[in-house]
Design a protein around this motif. Structure first.
Motif, short mmCIF file in Angstrom:
data_model
loop_
_atom_site.label_atom_id
_atom_site.label_comp_id
_atom_site.label_asym_id
_atom_site.label_seq_id
_atom_site.Cartn_x
_atom_site.Cartn_y
_atom_site.Cartn_z
N ASP A 130 0.81 -1.22 0.00
CA ASP A 130 0.00 0.00 0.00
C ASP A 130 0.85 1.27 0.00
O ASP A 130 0.32 2.36 -0.20
CB ASP A 130 -0.92 0.01 1.22
CG ASP A 130 -0.13 -0.06 2.53
OD1 ASP A 130 0.79 -0.91 2.59
OD2 ASP A 130 -0.41 0.70 3.46
N THR A 177 0.51 -8.56 0.03
CA THR A 177 -0.26 -8.19 1.22
C THR A 177 0.09 -6.78 1.68
O THR A 177 1.15 -6.24 1.34
CB THR A 177 0.00 -9.15 2.41
OG1 THR A 177 1.37 -9.02 2.80
CG2 THR A 177 -0.30 -10.57 2.05
N SER A 178 -0.80 -6.23 2.45
CA SER A 178 -0.53 -5.01 3.20
C SER A 178 -0.94 -5.28 4.64
O SER A 178 -2.13 -5.35 4.95
CB SER A 178 -1.31 -3.83 2.64
OG SER A 178 -1.28 -2.76 3.56
N SER A 196 -3.22 -2.40 6.15
CA SER A 196 -4.63 -2.31 5.78
C SER A 196 -5.37 -3.65 5.86
O SER A 196 -6.59 -3.69 5.87
CB SER A 196 -4.76 -1.75 4.36
OG SER A 196 -4.25 -2.68 3.41
N GLN A 205 -5.06 -5.94 3.48
CA GLN A 205 -5.22 -6.43 2.11
C GLN A 205 -4.37 -7.69 1.89
O GLN A 205 -3.20 -7.72 2.22
CB GLN A 205 -4.79 -5.33 1.13
CG GLN A 205 -4.94 -5.71 -0.34
CD GLN A 205 -4.43 -4.59 -1.25
OE1 GLN A 205 -4.18 -3.48 -0.80
NE2 GLN A 205 -4.25 -4.90 -2.52
N GLY A 206 -4.97 -8.72 1.33
CA GLY A 206 -4.24 -9.94 0.99
C GLY A 206 -4.08 -10.93 2.12
O GLY A 206 -3.60 -12.05 1.91
#
Length: 606
Positions: free
Chosen positions: A137, A164-165, A168, A170-171
């Motif tokens: 990110d 991935t983050s 956040s 994400q992933g």
């Protein structure tokens, strides 16, 4: 014969320092419901205040969570490991308790020195690997480029990388699914004799030693009489439980593949050895598990009690900490200047710094710490039987008389420095100033390269990392391994304070650097040691030859102030009396040497 539960996944998270392991572990806890928004906190698995303050992981932390994939509930047991080179022993212990490893790579920085080192450890342990590109990110993230770098440098397919983050989230769901899909289930037979590996432990004042274990074969339940195969001690299991992520008692039997903690009323610290095998006393396993290689301390220093702390207080604090950190060693020592204490061995300078701070915080003791040294090999001249004995010393004070010494050998390391291309010249100069020998150079990408050097360990333990970070604006990293011992022009430099040598300030240095190092050290000591009522000479000496001197002036007192008139002989008489008193004080007076003076040895003057 029944085998281990196929819906268990045991894995660890490994990476270079500051690539987001602990934050990713937080998101995995939240993604599996083990930590909700009400109980959420950053660095949940970093249980020590010192870890949160410094933003680093020091202790490997285990946790059990549940995740549903393809309609089936999986139990995920994972370990968040440290990333700094000084804590590689924690990583190796975690790898031994797992079948897989998530290798985290920062999307902005890419593959670092410790990333490569951790990959080799995981491959040696025959683990399945999932590469993860984290921090996607960030504006400067280059996930596709870093994935290709993972393929080029580490040999893991770029298409296998999961983006991935951790910040956040994400992933994270995709990563949890991949863990269930790609990592193998644990092997082991439930009906076989119990074999459980102790991979960590900690001391609790009320419950005794709490043992962290992984069952390899067999079954373990509350009330069982167990045997520690290495220590040959038996105990009764009073509580079994899992980390979810806090300790929760579990009444179910633990079978092959399970990870958890055990309480068995163990009050004696010496009963528990990290890497030992637990088996049932009435149905013993034929052989113990391989366990771990004993860690080799690289850096040594002395701890002495100070202030209100007594020697017994320090011994108890060190004993409790040793249970929780098996990678440092200690043995009693004594010094004329500082009294009784302990000679301790560490894996590196940060490890030493952390142990010292943990002793003061957790053990509530006050310490004086001497400057760190490395292990040296000393080859003695032939005795009457013609044998040339080789001894190891960890303290310059242990060096035999130089007439008996044929050569002194220092530990050498093979270092891999990953640096931006723009800093290569300055890094080479730094390594050559530290007596480094150039061994090779490899291209990592168009803007980063790997420099290979052979360096004396003594030259890099002090401030090499700080200098490297300064030169490369924080982008340079280094990983090293000890390769052996090599003879050199090494001499022992003694520091004399008021004419008396202070053992804790002695150094073994290269002859070419002895004079400049000695003069610089004396200037530092002059700043650290307070002025006394008498003049204090500070001297650096090699053998009987003085190579440097500084003088701390005495505190002045105007004894002639009351002589406002009269014959000058009155003033002379008073000054002569003062001079005799100063000489007597210089002979019998003691010099108070503060903690800062012992640590002044670390400043190389570069």
């Amino acid at each position: 014969m029944p085998v281990a539960n196929p819906y268990i996944r045991n894995f660890c998270i490994i990476a270079h320092i500051d690539h987001g392991k602990s934050t990713l572990a937080d998101r995995m806890l939240q993604g599996t419901g083990a930590m909700d928004d009400r109980t959420a906190q950053d660095q949940k698995l970093d249980s020590m205040d010192i870890e949160r303050e410094r933003g680093i992981t020091i202790k490997a932390a285990a946790v059990s969570v549940e995740h549903t994939w393809n309609g089936q509930t999986y139990e995920l047991n994972f370990i968040d490991t440290p990333g700094h080179v000084d804590f590689h022993y924690e990583v190796s212990r975690a790898l031994a308790a797992c079948e897989g490893a998530c290798l985290i790579v920062d999307a902005t920085q890419g593959v670092e020195a410790q990333t490569v080192a951790n990959l080799y450890k995981a491959v040696d342990a025959d683990l399945e690997l999932i590469p993860v590109i984290n921090k996607i990110d960030l504006p400067s993230a280059e996930p596709e480029r870093r994935a290709m770098q993972v393929e080029d440098v580490l040999g893991l397919p770029a298409e296998d990388c999961i983006l991935t983050s951790a910040k956040s989230g994400q992933g994270v769901a995709e990563l949890l699914d991949a863990i269930c899909e790609r990592f193998p289930p644990p092997e082991g037979e439930i009906e076989a004799p119990l074999q459980a590996l102790i991979f960590d432990a900690k001391y609790d004042d009320y419950r005794g030693v709490i043992v962290y274990f992984r069952v390899m074969n067999g079954r373990l339940k509350k009330g069982d009489r167990i045997l520690f195969m290495g220590k040959k001690r038996t105990h009764q299991v009073t509580e079994l439980g899992k980390f979810k992520p806090d300790m929760e008692p579990n009444a179910d039997p633990f079978e092959a593949g399970d990870v958890g903690y055990m309480i068995a009323g163990i009050k004696t610290l010496e009963d528990v050895n990290i890497g030992d095998t637990i088996t049932l006393d009435n149905h013993r396993a034929a052989t113990a598990l391989p366990g771990y290689e004993e860690p080799q301390p690289m850096v040594y220093c002395d701890f002495y009690p100070s202030g209100d702390t007594m020697f017994d207080d320090l011994r108890e604090a060190i004993g409790k900490l040793k249970v929780n950190d098996a990678s440092f060693t200690y043995e009693p020592s004594s010094s004329e200047a500082l009294g009784s204490g302990f000679r301790c061995g560490f894996l590196g300078m940060l490890h030493m710094d952390i142990i010292q701070e943990r002793l003061e915080r957790e053990g509530h003791v006050s310490l004086v710490q001497t400057a760190p040294t490395v292990t040296y090999e000393v080859q003695l001249t032939a005795n009457k039987d013609g044998v040339q004995e080789v001894i190891q010393i960890t303290n310059p004070a242990e060096l035999p008389d130089m007439s008996r010494v044929k050569s002194i050998r220092e530990p050498m390391v093979a270092a891999e420095v990953i640096t931006p291309t723009t800093s290569i010249g300055d890094i080479m100069k730094l390594c050559e100033n530290r007596r480094g020998v150039y061994r090779g150079q490899r291209f990592l990408s168009e803007d980063r390269q790997i420099l290979e050097y052979e360096l004396p360990l003594a030259e890099i333990i002090y401030d090499f990392f700080d200098k490297l970070k300064s030169i490369t604006s924080g982008y340079g990293t280094v990983d090293y391994r000890v390769t052996g011992f090599q003879a050199g022009e090494l001499v022992k430099m003694d520091i004399l304070v008021n004419g008396s040598p202070v053992e804790a300030l002695s150094l073994i240095v290269h002859r070419s650097k002895a004079e400049s190092r000695g003069r610089h050290l004396l200037k530092k000591l002059k700043e650290q040691i307070d002025r006394h009522l008498f003049e204090i000479p500070l001297q650096a000496a090699i053998g009987g030859k003085i190579i440097g001197r500084e003088t701390i002036k005495s505190v002045g007192k105007n004894v002639t102030a009351k002589c406002y008139g009269g014959d000058v002989s009155r003033k002379r008489k008073l000054l002569e009396k003062q001079k005799k008193g100063k000489d007597r004080m210089k002979r019998i007076g003691t010099v108070d040497i503060p903690q800062g003076a012992f640590m002044a040895v670390l400043d190389t003057g570069e």
